[in-house]
Design an enzyme around this catalytic site. Structure first.
Site, mmCIF file in Angstrom:
data_model
loop_
_atom_site.group_PDB
_atom_site.id
_atom_site.type_symbol
_atom_site.label_atom_id
_atom_site.label_comp_id
_atom_site.label_asym_id
_atom_site.label_seq_id
_atom_site.Cartn_x
_atom_site.Cartn_y
_atom_site.Cartn_z
ATOM 1 N N HIS A 129 22.798 1.583 13.828
ATOM 2 C CA HIS A 129 24.112 1.983 14.327
ATOM 3 C C HIS A 129 24.366 1.256 15.641
ATOM 4 C CE1 HIS A 129 24.723 5.347 11.510
ATOM 5 N NE2 HIS A 129 23.402 5.445 11.551
ATOM 6 N N ASN B 21 0.840 -1.195 0.000
ATOM 7 C CA ASN B 21 0.000 0.000 0.000
ATOM 8 C C ASN B 21 0.881 1.254 0.000
ATOM 9 O OD1 ASN B 21 -2.311 1.689 0.213
ATOM 10 N ND2 ASN B 21 -3.351 0.101 1.388
#
Length: 180
Positions: free
Chosen positions: A111, A81
């Site tokens: 990270h 969608n």
């Protein structure tokens, strides 16, 4: 799909990834500005973004965002969608008949948690979504997650752990894991 990744920022690999991100950002900007019924234009841009044509009977409603594209593996009969984001550098696989609601985010990179390493490295792990999975609006799927066949991810869920087949996952609650 690739295994877990650990990449030094400012390395040649990081530079190549950064260049691809700029290229794909330009391509997705063009894709997202096309008229909705321009099927040929969308097909051409998706082939450039993914490095191959979309499989048969895939439906993707723009706007659509990805940072790399070449590591996004979409099977036949997948529905995506509008306003979904795929940060796919470490790899995302969507098996047949996966249905994805609006504003779903897949993130394969991150990270390190250690403050001294955050700006030095990227971490990453692939996401694998098995056949016939439904993912509700606004869900977030984090690095390294595998979602089993026939599972349902509720709207707004944040998925940080593997999901067993034929199960329902709910909940956006954040939890403090440790402090420093």
């Amino acid at each position: 799909m690739s295994s877990d990744r650990f990449m030094r920022i400012h390395s040649p690999e990081f530079q190549a990834m950064a260049e691809r991100v700029l290229e794909v950002t330009e391509l997705t900007t063009r894709l997202n500005s096309l008229p909705f019924d321009d099927e040929a234009g969308k097909a051409e841009l998706f082939a450039q973004i993914l490095g191959r044509p979309l499989p048969a009977r895939v439906t993707i409603y723009p706007p659509f965002y990805t940072d790399h594209g070449l590591r996004l593996d979409i099977a036949e009969r997948v529905f995506i969608n509008q306003n979904c984001t795929f940060l796919d550098y470490a790899g995302i696989r969507l098996a047949e008949r996966v249905m994805i609601g609006p504003k779903v985010t897949f993130i394969t990179n991150g990270h390190p948690v250690d403050p001294g390493e955050r700006r030095l490295y990227l971490t990453g792990a692939p996401i694998d979504v098995a056949e016939n999975v439904w993912i509700g609006a606004g869900a977030t799927i984090l690095p390294g997650v595998s979602i089993g066949r026939d599972a349902v991810i509720a709207a707004g869920a944040v998925v940080a752990d593997d999901v067993p087949p034929a199960s329902l996952v709910t909940g956006p609650k954040a939890t403090v894991r440790r402090q420093w």
